[in-house]
Design a protein around this motif. Sequence first.
Motif, PDB file in Angstrom:
ATOM      1  N   GLU A   1       3.860   7.253   2.921  1.00 41.89           N
ATOM      2  CA  GLU A   1       2.677   7.662   2.247  1.00 41.89           C
ATOM      3  C   GLU A   1       2.570   9.307   2.653  1.00 41.89           C
ATOM      4  OE1 GLU A   1       1.059   8.865  -0.255  1.00 41.89           O
ATOM      5  OE2 GLU A   1      -0.178   6.888  -0.667  1.00 41.89           O
ATOM      6  N   TRP A   2       2.372  10.023   1.845  1.00 42.00           N
ATOM      7  CA  TRP A   2       2.129  11.308   2.330  1.00 42.00           C
ATOM      8  C   TRP A   2       0.893  12.128   1.728  1.00 42.00           C
ATOM      9  CZ3 TRP A   2       2.538  15.090  -1.618  1.00 42.00           C
ATOM     10  CH2 TRP A   2       3.351  14.530  -2.539  1.00 42.00           C
ATOM     11  N   TRP A   3       0.244  11.254   0.958  1.00 40.00           N
ATOM     12  CA  TRP A   3      -0.998  11.830   0.312  1.00 40.00           C
ATOM     13  C   TRP A   3      -2.222  11.308   1.169  1.00 40.00           C
ATOM     14  CZ3 TRP A   3      -1.096  12.699  -5.416  1.00 40.00           C
ATOM     15  CH2 TRP A   3       0.218  12.883  -5.990  1.00 40.00           C
ATOM     16  N   SER A   4      -3.232  12.057   1.051  1.00 42.59           N
ATOM     17  CA  SER A   4      -4.483  11.218   1.520  1.00 42.59           C
ATOM     18  C   SER A   4      -5.047  10.471   0.547  1.00 42.59           C
ATOM     19  CB  SER A   4      -5.613  12.604   1.681  1.00 42.59           C
ATOM     20  OG  SER A   4      -6.125  12.982   0.417  1.00 42.59           O
ATOM     21  N   LYS A   5      -5.988   9.512   1.196  1.00 45.55           N
ATOM     22  CA  LYS A   5      -6.494   8.393   0.099  1.00 45.55           C
ATOM     23  C   LYS A   5      -7.035   8.918  -0.936  1.00 45.55           C
ATOM     24  CE  LYS A   5      -6.527   4.758   3.925  1.00 45.55           C
ATOM     25  NZ  LYS A   5      -7.542   3.827   4.382  1.00 45.55           N
ATOM     26  N   ASP A   6      -7.836  10.035  -0.531  1.00 44.42           N
ATOM     27  CA  ASP A   6      -8.730  10.499  -1.927  1.00 44.42           C
ATOM     28  C   ASP A   6      -7.878  11.164  -2.790  1.00 44.42           C
ATOM     29  OD1 ASP A   6     -10.987   9.628  -0.500  1.00 44.42           O
ATOM     30  OD2 ASP A   6     -11.652  11.638   0.180  1.00 44.42           O
ATOM     31  N   ASP A   7      -6.769  11.865  -2.534  1.00 44.59           N
ATOM     32  CA  ASP A   7      -5.864  12.396  -3.172  1.00 44.59           C
ATOM     33  C   ASP A   7      -5.128  11.359  -4.197  1.00 44.59           C
ATOM     34  OD1 ASP A   7      -6.285  15.373  -2.874  1.00 44.59           O
ATOM     35  OD2 ASP A   7      -5.026  14.806  -1.011  1.00 44.59           O
ATOM     36  N   ARG A   8      -4.695  10.266  -3.487  1.00 44.31           N
ATOM     37  CA  ARG A   8      -4.160   9.095  -4.228  1.00 44.31           C
ATOM     38  C   ARG A   8      -4.983   8.540  -5.276  1.00 44.31           C
ATOM     39  NH1 ARG A   8       1.050   8.195  -5.271  1.00 44.31           N
ATOM     40  NH2 ARG A   8       1.695   8.487  -3.189  1.00 44.31           N
ATOM     41  N   ALA A   9      -6.270   8.316  -4.833  1.00 43.60           N
ATOM     42  CA  ALA A   9      -7.145   7.827  -5.727  1.00 43.60           C
ATOM     43  C   ALA A   9      -7.377   8.787  -7.049  1.00 43.60           C
ATOM     44  CB  ALA A   9      -8.643   7.526  -5.168  1.00 43.60           C
ATOM     45  N   ARG A  10      -7.499  10.178  -6.762  1.00 47.65           N
ATOM     46  CA  ARG A  10      -7.765  11.070  -8.024  1.00 47.65           C
ATOM     47  C   ARG A  10      -6.611  11.110  -8.770  1.00 47.65           C
ATOM     48  NH1 ARG A  10     -10.968  13.814  -3.805  1.00 47.65           N
ATOM     49  NH2 ARG A  10      -9.027  14.961  -3.115  1.00 47.65           N
ATOM     50  N   PHE A  11      -5.249  10.967  -8.204  1.00 46.80           N
ATOM     51  CA  PHE A  11      -3.983  10.902  -8.784  1.00 46.80           C
ATOM     52  C   PHE A  11      -3.818   9.599  -9.706  1.00 46.80           C
ATOM     53  CE2 PHE A  11       0.715   9.666  -8.897  1.00 46.80           C
ATOM     54  CZ  PHE A  11       1.079  10.758  -9.716  1.00 46.80           C
ATOM     55  N   LYS A  12      -4.344   8.372  -9.357  1.00 42.56           N
ATOM     56  CA  LYS A  12      -4.417   7.205  -9.890  1.00 42.56           C
ATOM     57  C   LYS A  12      -5.284   7.232 -11.185  1.00 42.56           C
ATOM     58  CE  LYS A  12      -4.481   2.261  -9.493  1.00 42.56           C
ATOM     59  NZ  LYS A  12      -5.472   1.991 -10.452  1.00 42.56           N
ATOM     60  N   LYS A  13      -6.251   8.072 -10.881  1.00 44.56           N
ATOM     61  CA  LYS A  13      -7.429   8.052 -12.096  1.00 44.56           C
ATOM     62  C   LYS A  13      -6.480   8.542 -13.291  1.00 44.56           C
ATOM     63  CE  LYS A  13     -11.561   9.002 -12.478  1.00 44.56           C
ATOM     64  NZ  LYS A  13     -12.914   9.819 -12.132  1.00 44.56           N
ATOM     65  N   ARG A  14      -5.630   9.711 -13.157  1.00 37.94           N
ATOM     66  CA  ARG A  14      -4.955  10.432 -14.092  1.00 37.94           C
ATOM     67  C   ARG A  14      -3.828   9.486 -14.677  1.00 37.94           C
ATOM     68  NH1 ARG A  14      -7.910  13.719 -11.393  1.00 37.94           N
ATOM     69  NH2 ARG A  14      -8.374  15.926 -12.491  1.00 37.94           N
ATOM     70  N   VAL A  15      -3.205   8.863 -13.759  1.00 36.49           N
ATOM     71  CA  VAL A  15      -2.007   7.870 -14.326  1.00 36.49           C
ATOM     72  C   VAL A  15      -2.708   6.986 -15.215  1.00 36.49           C
ATOM     73  CG1 VAL A  15      -0.488   5.882 -13.548  1.00 36.49           C
ATOM     74  CG2 VAL A  15      -0.710   8.214 -12.053  1.00 36.49           C
ATOM     75  N   ASP A  16      -3.646   6.128 -14.640  1.00 39.93           N
ATOM     76  CA  ASP A  16      -4.443   5.199 -15.346  1.00 39.93           C
ATOM     77  C   ASP A  16      -4.927   5.826 -16.855  1.00 39.93           C
ATOM     78  OD1 ASP A  16      -4.132   3.292 -13.313  1.00 39.93           O
ATOM     79  OD2 ASP A  16      -6.322   3.852 -12.903  1.00 39.93           O
ATOM     80  N   ALA A  17      -5.288   6.874 -17.010  1.00 46.37           N
ATOM     81  CA  ALA A  17      -5.501   7.579 -18.150  1.00 46.37           C
ATOM     82  C   ALA A  17      -4.337   7.617 -19.240  1.00 46.37           C
ATOM     83  CB  ALA A  17      -6.007   8.954 -18.183  1.00 46.37           C
ATOM     84  N   ILE A  18      -3.098   7.972 -18.555  1.00 47.62           N
ATOM     85  CA  ILE A  18      -2.117   8.099 -19.214  1.00 47.62           C
ATOM     86  C   ILE A  18      -1.262   6.773 -19.671  1.00 47.62           C
ATOM     87  CG2 ILE A  18       0.032   8.085 -17.783  1.00 47.62           C
ATOM     88  CD1 ILE A  18       1.006  10.682 -19.227  1.00 47.62           C
ATOM     89  N   VAL A  19      -1.565   5.715 -18.997  1.00 46.15           N
ATOM     90  CA  VAL A  19      -1.439   4.409 -19.114  1.00 46.15           C
ATOM     91  C   VAL A  19      -2.176   4.038 -20.530  1.00 46.15           C
ATOM     92  CG1 VAL A  19      -1.508   1.982 -18.200  1.00 46.15           C
ATOM     93  CG2 VAL A  19      -0.680   3.671 -16.769  1.00 46.15           C
ATOM     94  N   ARG A  20      -3.488   4.115 -20.182  1.00 51.09           N
ATOM     95  CA  ARG A  20      -4.303   3.762 -21.723  1.00 51.09           C
ATOM     96  C   ARG A  20      -3.957   4.424 -22.821  1.00 51.09           C
ATOM     97  NH1 ARG A  20      -8.327   4.222 -17.638  1.00 51.09           N
ATOM     98  NH2 ARG A  20      -8.827   6.519 -18.283  1.00 51.09           N
ATOM     99  N   GLN A  21      -3.610   5.713 -22.889  1.00 48.80           N
ATOM    100  CA  GLN A  21      -3.194   6.400 -23.914  1.00 48.80           C
ATOM    101  C   GLN A  21      -1.964   5.889 -24.559  1.00 48.80           C
ATOM    102  OE1 GLN A  21      -2.258  10.706 -23.277  1.00 48.80           O
ATOM    103  NE2 GLN A  21      -1.140  10.758 -25.243  1.00 48.80           N
ATOM    104  N   PHE A  22      -0.857   5.364 -23.727  1.00 48.91           N
ATOM    105  CA  PHE A  22       0.293   4.938 -24.261  1.00 48.91           C
ATOM    106  C   PHE A  22       0.162   3.385 -24.546  1.00 48.91           C
ATOM    107  CE2 PHE A  22       1.838   8.901 -23.200  1.00 48.91           C
ATOM    108  CZ  PHE A  22       2.956   9.293 -23.736  1.00 48.91           C
TER     109      PHE A  22
END
Length: 706
Positions: A564-585
Amino acid sequence: MQCLSGLASPGRRFGLLRQPTGSSPLMKKHLLSLPLLAALATACNSNTQKTSADKPDLLQAALDTTVAAGDDFFTYANGSWLKSHPIPASESSWGIGKEVQNEIYARLRQTSEEAAAAKATPGSNQQKIGDFWAVGIDSVKADQLGAAPIQPELARIAGMQSVAEVPGVVARLIPLGVDALIGPGIYQDAKNSERMALYLYQSGLGLPNRDFYFNTDERTKNIRREYLRHLAATFRLLGQDEATAQANAQRVMSLETALARSSRKLEALRDPYANYHKKSIAELNQLTPGLDWKPWLTQLELGKVDTVIVGQPEFYQTVGKLLKTAPLADWKAYLSWQLAHTFAPTLSAGFDQEHFRFYSTVLRGAKSQRPRWKRVLDMEESALGDALGQLFVKEYFKPETKARYEKLVKDVSASFAEHIQKLDWMSEPTKKVALVKLQKITPKVGYPSKWRDYSSLTIDRSSLAANVMRANEWKYRYALNKLGKPVDRTEWDMTPQTYNAYYNPSNNEIVLPAAAFAIPGLLDADADDALVYGYAGASTIGHELTHGFDDEGSQFDAQGNLKEWWSKDDRARFKKRVDAIVRQFDAYTVLDSLHINGKATAGENIADLGGIVIAFDAFKKTKQYQEGKKIGGLTPTQRYFLGYALGWQNHQRDESLASRILTDVHSPAQFRVNGPMADVPAFYEAFAVKPGQKLYRADSARVTIW
């Protein structure tokens, strides 16, 4: 412009698959699936290629203007081409990748025929290519031999006196390329990329994956019924009477169902931490009580290994239990089936045709079999790919072509760096590390700096099956030889003639074979930058770069280690965007009630979207974009997006589509175009997409990651 699947196997190659490809680098056969070479622009003979002045613009000619770009951009961009290029009876899909393959099949055939007729020096690559071709194309000899080429191995299986002998027979079959029960592989250690390690992954199924054994929809239930028919038919071909064949078919189905029950789903295989369990041999023995792995590994020529990385421990617990509880008759049936299944395409017509009936017709919808010569070339590519590659690049991948795409890699990489710097959701410390990782990505363009040496591989004219067996054994030992040695980061896992590409997180590299840049019937010199930046810059180069920062690749650092090379907050913000593309598809219905699996395809969908926006900003710096002149009635921006869509110019039969929804981490072609386009503002502007159109998404609903 395709890329090897982003499957979460130990090999961890992420990419943008356009056609099915082969499997892992250690010991898996690639008998029927490797794409073949594509001739590149400047390499093609001018007397067989028309220049752009002689024919309509490629992109304009493919348009179907009866469809609005804002409703279905995939069909708008490719519709006319798809209508005029129906799927041939011998294929389960057809598209630009198959067109590329066809262009080179003819060249490979000529090369192979010339080698077969030549008085080549024994042991030379030419002799090996010629002999492989000559015996492979000889269907009369294959019919005369019947099952004789695999008879010694069948006898070995039939001669087992107890279940205790099963591991030894499995150890004999795996180097031959048979997926027998377990899945060993040699790869870089995910947490120490400087070290090669032995992995054990789930394996051993005759159906594509676990879902085919348990899903209750009518389509899948019918596949299971047909699979039982196929199993029984194969046993009859091996000489068994009807009652014995039916009983053995049930034995295989029962054993495989038990293995499938402990196999992980497609999306679960994409978590690199959850699929990494390093164990000593003693701990491995504890995982499977009563099963001693040391002698088994010794039989597999892995006796010096002291640690193993187990991908799915629950699968190996089941293996251990079955080796204590399943009767010997079940194992004889299962191993005989796996052997016959593996080599059926190399044996007599009965085996070959029955294999085709189930795996190509039932599973993928093909109506007739491809010509034998093409199937032999696929096997030849798997066995001697680098030997063919040397001949290919010497004649067909010129220095000026290589230079163009090396520059394109630099342009797209620079654009990606700018995107990272401008992100509003990533913190400055994480941005700095991200930029270091990006800067350290090694691009491999065109072909390797050194080739594999086949001098120890024996190829003759005894039988096609024997040559395939020996080639698989050669690849097995080639991989074994890596243990205990420094990692060779110059190595390629694809040949230059493969219409595909990949990102390897353990090496932090993108690998772009020469054929990946080919556009059928178009000289590279005649391809304008807009087309090339969309076709190659977005769908291949930008896509592969983004894989280093998708939901899976982002878990590896610049040195290629799972860390892991991300901060926890960065990873969480990234995951929100990933979750959005998961829902889209997840919301896309593909066929009947079948939906895209948003979690399983997330990495590829992220890479598609990332590739488009990154390469577009790179394209905006070109002279063509800045001048804004139309070609074929299309603006530079329109040509860019159409160039991207060109890379997914493909349609497939319903059977193939249904199968790939369950087995592939890539979305179907139509959604690899329409899905990301719905999130790109520049696309809306280029094609005047308005509210009410099917692709329109409100600003707040559009996914933005990179």
